[in-house]
Design a protein around this motif. Structure first.
Motif, PDB file in Angstrom:
ATOM      1  N   VAL A   1      -1.434  -6.778 -16.482  1.00 12.95           N
ATOM      2  CA  VAL A   1      -0.779  -6.871 -15.180  1.00 12.95           C
ATOM      3  C   VAL A   1      -0.440  -8.341 -14.948  1.00 12.95           C
ATOM      4  CG1 VAL A   1      -0.924  -6.364 -12.738  1.00 12.95           C
ATOM      5  CG2 VAL A   1      -2.184  -4.949 -14.353  1.00 12.95           C
ATOM      6  N   HIS A   2       0.835  -8.610 -14.647  1.00  5.02           N
ATOM      7  CA  HIS A   2       1.284  -9.980 -14.430  1.00  5.02           C
ATOM      8  C   HIS A   2       1.274 -10.325 -12.961  1.00  5.02           C
ATOM      9  CE1 HIS A   2       3.003  -8.797 -18.320  1.00  5.02           C
ATOM     10  NE2 HIS A   2       2.888 -10.080 -18.643  1.00  5.02           N
ATOM     11  N   SER A   3       1.317 -11.623 -12.699  1.00  4.19           N
ATOM     12  CA  SER A   3       1.420 -12.060 -11.314  1.00  4.19           C
ATOM     13  C   SER A   3       2.760 -11.591 -10.752  1.00  4.19           C
ATOM     14  CB  SER A   3       1.325 -13.586 -11.250  1.00  4.19           C
ATOM     15  OG  SER A   3       2.316 -14.159 -12.082  1.00  4.19           O
ATOM     16  N   GLY A   4       2.750 -11.276  -9.479  1.00 10.14           N
ATOM     17  CA  GLY A   4       3.987 -10.872  -8.817  1.00 10.14           C
ATOM     18  C   GLY A   4       4.549  -9.553  -9.285  1.00 10.14           C
TER      19      GLY A   4
ATOM     20  N   ALA B   1       2.451   1.268   6.694  1.00  9.96           N
ATOM     21  CA  ALA B   1       1.919  -0.077   6.922  1.00  9.96           C
ATOM     22  C   ALA B   1       1.206  -0.596   5.676  1.00  9.96           C
ATOM     23  CB  ALA B   1       0.960  -0.049   8.113  1.00  9.96           C
ATOM     24  N   ILE B   2       0.454   0.280   5.040  1.00  7.51           N
ATOM     25  CA  ILE B   2      -0.328  -0.167   3.890  1.00  7.51           C
ATOM     26  C   ILE B   2       0.582  -0.484   2.703  1.00  7.51           C
ATOM     27  CG2 ILE B   2      -1.914   0.744   2.142  1.00  7.51           C
ATOM     28  CD1 ILE B   2      -3.459   1.849   4.709  1.00  7.51           C
ATOM     29  N   ARG B   3       1.593   0.344   2.493  1.00  7.43           N
ATOM     30  CA  ARG B   3       2.519   0.067   1.385  1.00  7.43           C
ATOM     31  C   ARG B   3       3.262  -1.249   1.621  1.00  7.43           C
ATOM     32  NH1 ARG B   3       4.483   6.230   0.023  1.00  7.43           N
ATOM     33  NH2 ARG B   3       2.439   6.852  -0.748  1.00  7.43           N
ATOM     34  N   GLU B   4       3.585  -1.494   2.881  1.00  6.10           N
ATOM     35  CA  GLU B   4       4.266  -2.743   3.206  1.00  6.10           C
ATOM     36  C   GLU B   4       3.385  -3.948   2.851  1.00  6.10           C
ATOM     37  OE1 GLU B   4       5.650  -4.179   7.417  1.00  6.10           O
ATOM     38  OE2 GLU B   4       6.464  -2.190   6.925  1.00  6.10           O
ATOM     39  N   ARG B   5       2.098  -3.824   3.153  1.00  4.81           N
ATOM     40  CA  ARG B   5       1.173  -4.909   2.828  1.00  4.81           C
ATOM     41  C   ARG B   5       1.106  -5.144   1.321  1.00  4.81           C
ATOM     42  NH1 ARG B   5      -0.645  -7.979   7.214  1.00  4.81           N
ATOM     43  NH2 ARG B   5      -0.907  -6.553   8.959  1.00  4.81           N
ATOM     44  N   LEU B   6       1.124  -4.070   0.583  1.00  8.09           N
ATOM     45  CA  LEU B   6       1.024  -4.204  -0.875  1.00  8.09           C
ATOM     46  C   LEU B   6       2.254  -4.921  -1.422  1.00  8.09           C
ATOM     47  CD1 LEU B   6      -0.515  -0.765  -1.943  1.00  8.09           C
ATOM     48  CD2 LEU B   6      -1.657  -2.977  -1.764  1.00  8.09           C
ATOM     49  N   ILE B   7       3.425  -4.510  -0.919  1.00 10.25           N
ATOM     50  CA  ILE B   7       4.663  -5.156  -1.381  1.00 10.25           C
ATOM     51  C   ILE B   7       4.668  -6.632  -0.979  1.00 10.25           C
ATOM     52  CG2 ILE B   7       7.146  -5.270  -0.931  1.00 10.25           C
ATOM     53  CD1 ILE B   7       6.523  -3.167  -2.917  1.00 10.25           C
TER      54      ILE B   7
ATOM     55  N   ARG C   1       2.569  -8.508  -3.331  1.00 11.12           N
ATOM     56  CA  ARG C   1       3.281  -8.665  -4.600  1.00 11.12           C
ATOM     57  C   ARG C   1       4.289  -9.802  -4.499  1.00 11.12           C
ATOM     58  NH1 ARG C   1       8.256  -8.150  -5.999  1.00 11.12           N
ATOM     59  NH2 ARG C   1       8.835  -7.495  -8.102  1.00 11.12           N
ATOM     60  N   ASN C   2       5.028  -9.822  -3.407  1.00 12.73           N
ATOM     61  CA  ASN C   2       6.050 -10.857  -3.242  1.00 12.73           C
ATOM     62  C   ASN C   2       5.447 -12.252  -3.146  1.00 12.73           C
ATOM     63  OD1 ASN C   2       7.967  -8.899  -3.359  1.00 12.73           O
ATOM     64  ND2 ASN C   2       8.351  -8.825  -1.154  1.00 12.73           N
ATOM     65  N   ARG C   3       4.165 -12.311  -2.732  1.00 17.03           N
ATOM     66  CA  ARG C   3       3.504 -13.620  -2.687  1.00 17.03           C
ATOM     67  C   ARG C   3       3.018 -14.041  -4.067  1.00 17.03           C
ATOM     68  NH1 ARG C   3       0.538 -11.633   1.660  1.00 17.03           N
ATOM     69  NH2 ARG C   3      -1.339 -11.606   0.404  1.00 17.03           N
ATOM     70  N   GLY C   4       3.130 -13.146  -5.060  1.00 20.32           N
ATOM     71  CA  GLY C   4       2.713 -13.492  -6.412  1.00 20.32           C
ATOM     72  C   GLY C   4       1.398 -12.874  -6.836  1.00 20.32           C
ATOM     73  N   VAL C   5       0.865 -11.931  -6.045  1.00 20.27           N
ATOM     74  CA  VAL C   5      -0.376 -11.260  -6.422  1.00 20.27           C
ATOM     75  C   VAL C   5      -0.081 -10.255  -7.532  1.00 20.27           C
ATOM     76  CG1 VAL C   5      -2.257  -9.803  -5.573  1.00 20.27           C
ATOM     77  CG2 VAL C   5      -1.225 -11.496  -4.058  1.00 20.27           C
ATOM     78  N   ALA C   6      -0.962 -10.197  -8.513  1.00 21.14           N
ATOM     79  CA  ALA C   6      -0.859  -9.160  -9.540  1.00 21.14           C
ATOM     80  C   ALA C   6      -1.573  -7.925  -9.005  1.00 21.14           C
ATOM     81  CB  ALA C   6      -1.521  -9.634 -10.828  1.00 21.14           C
TER      82      ALA C   6
END
Lengths: 366, 501
Positions: B281-284, B439-445, B448-453
């Motif tokens: 799993v890569h960052s972002g 709401a939860i899916r939005e948080r996950l995205i 991801r956009n912040r660079g979390v893997a």
């Protein structure tokens, strides 16, 4: 349904305290209900509950002598209560304190005989340490069995208590027997320097009460004011959540069971060094089992153990007078304890069900 | 005994201000299979719970064979001949099929005459088009056999209208086809009517006569299946955006964060092995791991959280060996969101504030701390309760008093606070309502956009299709496919998840 909350709802100050009040009110109610049922038992035997309870009060707390009688019985209940309460913070039900008391007492006595020539300031701490080490090892082993092999700690601690008592009896009657003890096999009597004296508080109560009280306070600081205690609470409430957080659950279990066992060992130490002067079968008189009742009545809160232990010690102190005055067998107190314990276990089902104590139930959060 | 006709009339269910079901009217004709189609959270389960008497509809009613039926609880429903087969099995594993049948009866006698019961069951079975296995303990049966037995149980109880709640989600395609053809045969012979909850078009097309489509609690369409194309169904189910890919994707630098290589562990049952040869799993990016439940997802989660010992291989996070200790998780900023958070990630009787503090309570500004700082804990909690919109009476309420969506938000607030480099999530939206899911899916995205893997383990294929950049499938404890989400179709994924039929 989950759209527009933008502030944290605040509750009146009282509401925050209500759940804590619940933790006091329910055990007290269970105690009172237990005593009420016990009163029916007395009535059935043709005795007056009023006479009984006033006698108990007189014998336990009525005079300076009765206070002395009560307080000198408190120490082992404090320590035995901690032996149940500490593992209970991790959700473990350890009921084998009796065994750790017996072996702790034996270890203290044997150390005392071995160090007979030393002054008390060195010898007594050494004896106390030996008692704690052996008691801690015994109950710590229960914790180890639990984490390594998944052995049920309740059964293991109970069975190990039987082993401990048998071992203590075996050693007292064999290897460590004082040849001079004829009727009641005992270890050699402790030197006077290695006896625990009374506290300078006006009534004759040995140091076990003071040390036990301090131990309760320190254990409370550990469980309720440190991050270790907080980690233990998480593990006790949901071990899976604790594991996912990477908390050292195994270490906590071994640590808390060992500490609990060490406390029970101290009970044995004080019984030997303050009361009997040697280790013998008098170490096994059920303090470990009364400690279970103490801890449950105190909701496993080390601070609450102090008043509860005093109350139950008072009941035990009164059994002699009850026997003489009311012609009731001294097992009557055991009957009372048993009924109170059943009531207490029943009351466990009430937590979270009484709306008054739970502000979050006052209105549907939706 | 004959198949029942069941009709809902303007059925509406509100929870507070939230309308879960909005005037739904549909008719299940006797002797037909009627599909109930909709996304997760569309109101399918609310509807059937109203029919079965678990919920009492706010408005509207139910007609059984044209007569009004008032159903106070599931016992009333059973009396009228309405039965339900749940997604998860309700059989007693240690009893045999026959024993399960007999004890399921409301009028089971205190002393059971087994030879008489057996004879009766044998006679009953002669009327069925298929034969379930009755002499083995249920625990030894395959999922398909169990599902068959669940249906036989409903017939044995005399129910003539069955609700099947995603009955094929735990089955292989072969088993699913076999079971659904039996169902179809029973309907055609006029024995039963069936309301089939599903989100698989293939099943609707192959086995259903009629279909009703729900979206956000409303009935948005329906009719005879033969007159509706798959595109029309998809359009009604999804609304205008037929396959919603989560929007606002921003690309950040891609570095490998989680690398699982040649890792093995025993399965839960101890009878087989989980073997993950290669998963990165890569960052972002969000990597979705799809699979039918029970194919090793739980074990993989346990391996990654350090709850299940590895028998081979190793897990690397940002180039270093990782064994999921608290220190390592902290150093590498690894966070977990296990499925069913109340069961796996929260201490139910502790307060919301305390639950929010699990990650940081033992860390001060300058290193590990021994003394607890309750005031700081409460301050932090209040900020997170606001920031994550957690609905609770107060920060002191036990977390178990919260709704599922709010428990999940609490855990999410805890795990997404501060710097996160790797987030491992399992079924984050299971059992939550529409708003909470969004709401939860939005948080996950956003993470991801912040660079979390992010590794997203989910049994909900829609969720994976919506959220993940890359996708892997797991079957029998092994990865059977890995690739870009855009490179594969749903049906291809189905083949990888279920094996070649």
């Amino acid at each position: 349904m989950d759209s527009t909350a933008t502030r944290v709802p605040t509750l009146p100050g009282l509401a925050i305290w209500l759940p804590r009040l619940e933790a006091v009110a329910i055990p007290v109610a269970a105690l009172i209900a237990g005593l009420a049922v016990f009163s029916l038992f007395l009535l059935a035997l043709g005795n007056s509950p009023i006479e009984f309870f006033s006698l108990v009060f007189k014998a336990a707390f009525g005079t300076a002598f009765s206070w002395k009688n009560t307080l000198s019985r408190v120490a082992p209940l404090l320590f035995a209560g901690l032996c149940v309460a500490l593992p209970a913070r991790l959700g473990l039900v350890v009921i084998g304190g009796e065994g750790a008391i017996a072996l702790g007492g034996l270890a203290a006595a044997v150390t005392g005989v071995w160090l007979a020539s030393l002054p008390g300031v060195v010898g007594l701490p050494a004896m106390a340490f030996a008692a704690m080490a052996v008691g801690g090892l015994w109950i710590g082993l229960v914790g180890l069995l639990r984490i390594k092999r998944g052995v049920n700690e309740t059964i293991a601690s109970l069975l190990m208590a039987y082993i401990a008592i048998a071992l203590m009896n075996h050693l007292v009657e064999g290897m460590f027997r004082d040849p001079a003890s004829l009727n009641k096999p005992s270890t050699a009597p402790l030197a006077d320097a290695l006896r625990v004296g009374n506290m300078p508080i006006g009534i004759e109560v040995h140091w076990g009460f003071g040390v036990g009280t301090i131990a309760c306070v320190l254990c409370w600081v550990l469980t309720d004011r440190t991050t270790i205690g907080f980690a233990a609470r998480i593990a006790g409430d949901n071990v899976r959540a604790a594991q996912v957080q990477g908390l050292p659950v195994a270490k906590l279990i071994v640590g808390f069971t060992t500490l609990g066992g060490a406390m029970a060992g101290l009970a044995g130490f004080f019984e030997v060094a303050a009361i009997h002067g040697s280790a013998n079968a008098s170490l096994v008189v059920g303090y470990g089992y009364t400690g279970i009742l103490v801890a449950f009545l105190a909701r496993h809160n080390p601070l609450a153990i102090i008043p509860v232990a005093i109350l139950l010690a008072g009941f035990e102190a009164s059994s002699g007078l009850i026997q003489r005055r009311m012609d009731l067998p001294d097992a009557t107190i055991l009957v009372m304890q048993g009924i109170v314990f059943v009531m207490l276990l029943l009351s466990e089902t009430l937590y979270g069900r009484i709306k008054f104590f739970r502000p979050e139930l006052w209105e549907d959060p939706r | 005994m004959e198949a029942l006709q069941v009709e809902t009339v303007g059925m509406t269910m509100r929870f507070g201000a939230f309308t879960a079901l909005d005037a739904v009217s549909m008719t299940v004709r006797p002797g037909t299979v009627h599909a109930l189609l909709g996304e997760n959270g569309a109101g399918k389960s609310t509807l059937v719970k109203c029919i079965m008497g678990f919920y009492h509809a706010t408005e509207g009613g139910l007609l059984v064979n044209g007569r009004e039926a008032r159903i106070a609880d599931p016992i009333d429903a059973q009396r009228l001949g309405l039965g339900m087969v749940y997604q998860h099995f309700t059989l007693v594993p240690s009893l045999t099929g026959a024993e399960n049948l007999v004890i399921s009866r409301a009028d089971a006698p205190r002393v059971i005459n087994w030879s008489a019961e057996r004879a009766q069951i044998a006679e009953f079975l002669t009327r069925l088009p298929f034969q379930p296995e009755l002499d083995q303990p249920v625990s030894r049966l395959s999922a398909g056999e169990k599902q068959k037995l669940e249906i036989v149980k409903q017939l044995y109880l005399g129910n003539r209208f069955l609700i099947l709640d995603e009955p094929t989600s735990v089955l292989t395609p072969d088993e699913a086809d076999e079971m659904l053809s039996h169902i179809r045969a029973l309907c055609m012979s006029g024995e039963i009517s069936v309301l089939l909850i599903t989100h698989k078009f293939r099943e609707v097309r192959a086995y259903a006569d009629d279909v009703t489509i729900l979206r956000r609690g409303r009935m948005v369409g329906g009719g005879a299946v033969s007159r509706l194309s798959n595109d029309a169904l998809a359009h009604m189910m999804m609304g205008d955006a037929a396959t919603p890919r989560a929007p606002h994707r921003q690309e950040t630098e891609k570095r490998p964060v989680l690398v699982v290589r040649g890792v093995q562990a025993r399965s839960r049952s101890g009878t087989s092995h989980i073997r993950i040869d290669d998963l990165t799993v890569h960052s972002g990016e969000i990597v979705g791991l799809a699979g039918i439940s029970g194919n090793g997802q739980t074990e993989l989660m346990e391996m990654l959280t350090g709850q299940r010992p590895l028998t081979a291989g190793n897990i690397n996070v940002k180039g270093a060996a990782y064994s999921a200790t608290r220190q390592e998780a902290r150093d590498h900023k690894v966070r977990y969101l296990p499925e069913e958070p109340l069961k796996n990630a929260a201490a139910p009787s502790m307060s919301v504030a305390e639950n929010l503090a699990f990650r940081d309570f033992d860390m001060g500004t300058s290193g590990p701390r021994l003394w607890q700082d309750r005031r700081a804990m409460e301050r932090a909690a209040e900020a997170q309760i606001i920031g994550y919109n957690i609905k609770t009476t107060s920060a002191h309420s036990p977390i178990s008093a919260l709704s599922g969506g709010n428990v999940q938000r609490t855990v999410l607030a805890r795990e997404l606070s501060g710097d996160v480099d790797l987030l491992i999530v399992a079924n984050p939206c299971f059992g939550l309502d529409f708003n909470a899911v969004a709401a939860i899916r939005e948080r996950l995205i956003a993470a991801r956009n912040r660079g979390v893997a992010i590794l997203l383990i989910s049994e909900d294929l829609d969720e994976i299709m919506e959220l993940s950049d890359r996708l892997a499938t797991i079957r029998d404890g092994q990865i059977t496919f890995q690739g870009a989400t855009s490179s594969i179709t749903r049906s291809e994924i189905g083949v990888y998840m279920a094996g070649h039929a």
